[in-house]
Design an enzyme around this catalytic site. Structure first.
Site, PDB file in Angstrom:
ATOM      1  CE  LYS A  22      35.985  39.821  46.907  1.00  0.00           C
ATOM      2  NZ  LYS A  22      36.473  38.839  45.636  1.00  0.00           N
ATOM      3  CG  ASN A  23      39.759  42.197  46.132  1.00  0.00           C
ATOM      4  OD1 ASN A  23      39.156  41.082  46.005  1.00  0.00           O
ATOM      5  ND2 ASN A  23      39.610  43.213  45.636  1.00  0.00           N
ATOM      6  CB  CYS A 117      35.726  36.855  34.720  1.00  0.00           C
ATOM      7  SG  CYS A 117      35.193  38.090  35.580  1.00  0.00           S
ATOM      8  NE  ARG A 122      39.408  39.902  36.538  1.00  0.00           N
ATOM      9  CZ  ARG A 122      38.684  39.895  37.626  1.00  0.00           C
ATOM     10  NH1 ARG A 122      37.532  39.360  38.139  1.00  0.00           N
ATOM     11  NH2 ARG A 122      39.498  40.007  38.804  1.00  0.00           N
ATOM     12  CG  ASP A 307      36.847  45.773  42.505  1.00  0.00           C
ATOM     13  OD1 ASP A 307      36.436  45.372  41.284  1.00  0.00           O
ATOM     14  OD2 ASP A 307      37.697  44.984  43.257  1.00  0.00           O
ATOM     15  NE  ARG A 399      32.427  35.743  43.881  1.00  0.00           N
ATOM     16  CZ  ARG A 399      32.951  36.416  42.854  1.00  0.00           C
ATOM     17  NH1 ARG A 399      32.518  37.167  42.052  1.00  0.00           N
ATOM     18  NH2 ARG A 399      34.311  36.407  42.735  1.00  0.00           N
TER      19      ARG A 399
END
Length: 420
Positions: A22-23, A117, A122, A307, A399
């Site tokens: 995803k990233n 966030c 961030r 993560d 997500r």
């Protein structure tokens, strides 16, 4: 609103195919703005976040077509707009990375600042300072970044004050077609950085040093179309590996790139989990006694990824002994600790440090997800817990995890999605 029900206590056995990262996929999608030729992305994960990005790109004039087998075809023959409104940017920070490509392609852009966030502030100041170094004029007005570069972006030397994945990626996107040579010092080294650089190079860019602290970019006048396979998702890989460690069993993580998770493998082996890297992927197994407690500290790559911190804490909740979990990347990233406690975990949080005292077993309970990685940590804990666990607000999961319940069910997990 959907919720996930888990009947825990079942070991996992089988094979799990790893999706594209995803990233990485989100920044690769933004790269489509840099060329008037088609960009074809293979092994694209189908997620809420990639849909959000596709909606924004469509607003900007990018044609997007999903094809069978995880293929996404993007074509920005012309730009319909250089305005990225709040309602299309607020849901996800990665959408902000269209700013650099719009400046590079059109010489101007108006992009909303991203929304707040849950895991920390961030800020995007490093992104804006990098673009200013490339010669962009930037103003902030009513929550929008208004940027222009009438004479085009110019190569620059940028030294990041601290490692930032997002700022490094954004600078790469902007520098690829900037006039002159750019150097990025103290650049992020994550595999997703290498993946973006590889794609841009295939499009005609001249980038060297990706994956090291110093990246050099020789700007080119234009980029072309290309087909590119998205790198395997190391966070999904790590999450499923931790799930196997928590439940017991043996699973082959197909397509996983073992070298992208060396910090995790080291900790899992210390905890008593077998990890084997093969040509097919990575095999993870735990048969027998409880895991042993080990300490973990999050660090930029190649360190332990933030993560995976929540998932690892869920594993340590049932380990034999006491572990210390230190979070050095984001503030407010222990919001999963109180929810894990509802399952019987013994966790005390002190600032950026959590003390986890392992218990013999967890008990199923009603829990609520607070963010993407926290939500999947509750799934991991629920898989290991006795009885029924219900995870609410699972839109967070959508997500970042493709077909999560399907992949786990195929390995023997008793897990299902229920629509309320």
């Amino acid at each position: 609103m959907d919720k996930i029900k888990i009947f825990g206590g079942e070991p996992l056995h089988g094979r799990i195919p790893i999706s594209g990262a995803k990233n990485s996929a989100l920044k690769l999608m933004a790269a489509a703005l840099l060329t008037d030729e088609p960009l074809v992305l293979e092994r694209m994960p189908r997620l809420a976040d990639t849909r959000f990005m596709a909606h924004l790109l469509a607003h900007l004039g990018v044609e997007a077509h999903e094809e069978p087998g995880g293929v996404l075809r993007l074509h920005a023959a012309t730009l319909a707009s250089t305005f990225a409104p709040y309602e299309l940017v607020r849901k996800m920070r990665a959408t902000f990375n269209v700013l650099g490509p719009l400046l590079a392609r059109a010489g101007k852009a108006k992009v909303s600042l991203p929304g707040g966030c849950a895991i920390g502030a961030r800020p995007v100041d490093l992104h804006l300072k990098a673009l200013e170094a490339f010669g962009a004029a930037i103003d902030l007005e009513d929550g929008y970044v208004i940027a222009s570069a009438a004479g085009g972006l110019k190569g620059a030397s940028i030294s990041f004050p601290f490692v930032s994945v997002g700022a490094t990626e954004h600078a790469l996107l902007a520098a690829a077609t900037a006039d002159g040579v750019s150097t990025l010092d103290n650049a992020a080294r994550e595999p997703e950085i290498i993946d973006l650089a590889d794609c841009l190079n295939a499009m005609g860019a001249r980038i060297s040093g990706a994956g090291t602290p110093t990246i050099r970019v020789e700007g080119v006048s234009r980029l072309g179309g290309v087909s590119h396979q998205v790198v395997a998702d190391r966070i999904e890989t790590g999450t499923f590996a931790i799930a196997v460690a928590a439940t017991g069993g043996e699973v082959m993580l197909e397509g996983a790139q073992g070298g992208h998770n060396t910090a995790l493998w080291s900790l899992l082996k210390s905890a008593g989990v077998a990890v084997e890297q093969t040509e097919e992927g990575v095999r993870v197994a735990r048969n027998g006694s409880r895991c042993q407690a080990v300490d973990v500290e999050t660090r930029p790559f190649p360190g332990f990824p933030t993560d995976l911190q929540a998932q690892f804490m869920a594993l340590m909740a049932t380990a034999n002994g006491v572990s210390v979990v230190r979070e050095t990347i984001f503030e407010n990233r222990f919001m999963h600790a109180p929810e894990l406690a509802r399952l019987g975990a013994d966790i005390s949080v002190h600032g950026h440090e959590a003390i986890v005292r392992g218990v013999p077993g967890l008990k199923g309970a009603q829990v609520m997800a607070t963010d993407l990685r926290a939500s999947v940590s509750l799934v991991v804990a629920g898989l290991a817990a006795e009885g029924e666990t219900v995870v609410h607000r699972v839109y967070h999961l959508d997500r970042g995890f493709e077909r999560l319940e399907e992949k786990l069910s195929a390995c023997g997990a008793r897990i299902e999605r229920v629509t309320e």
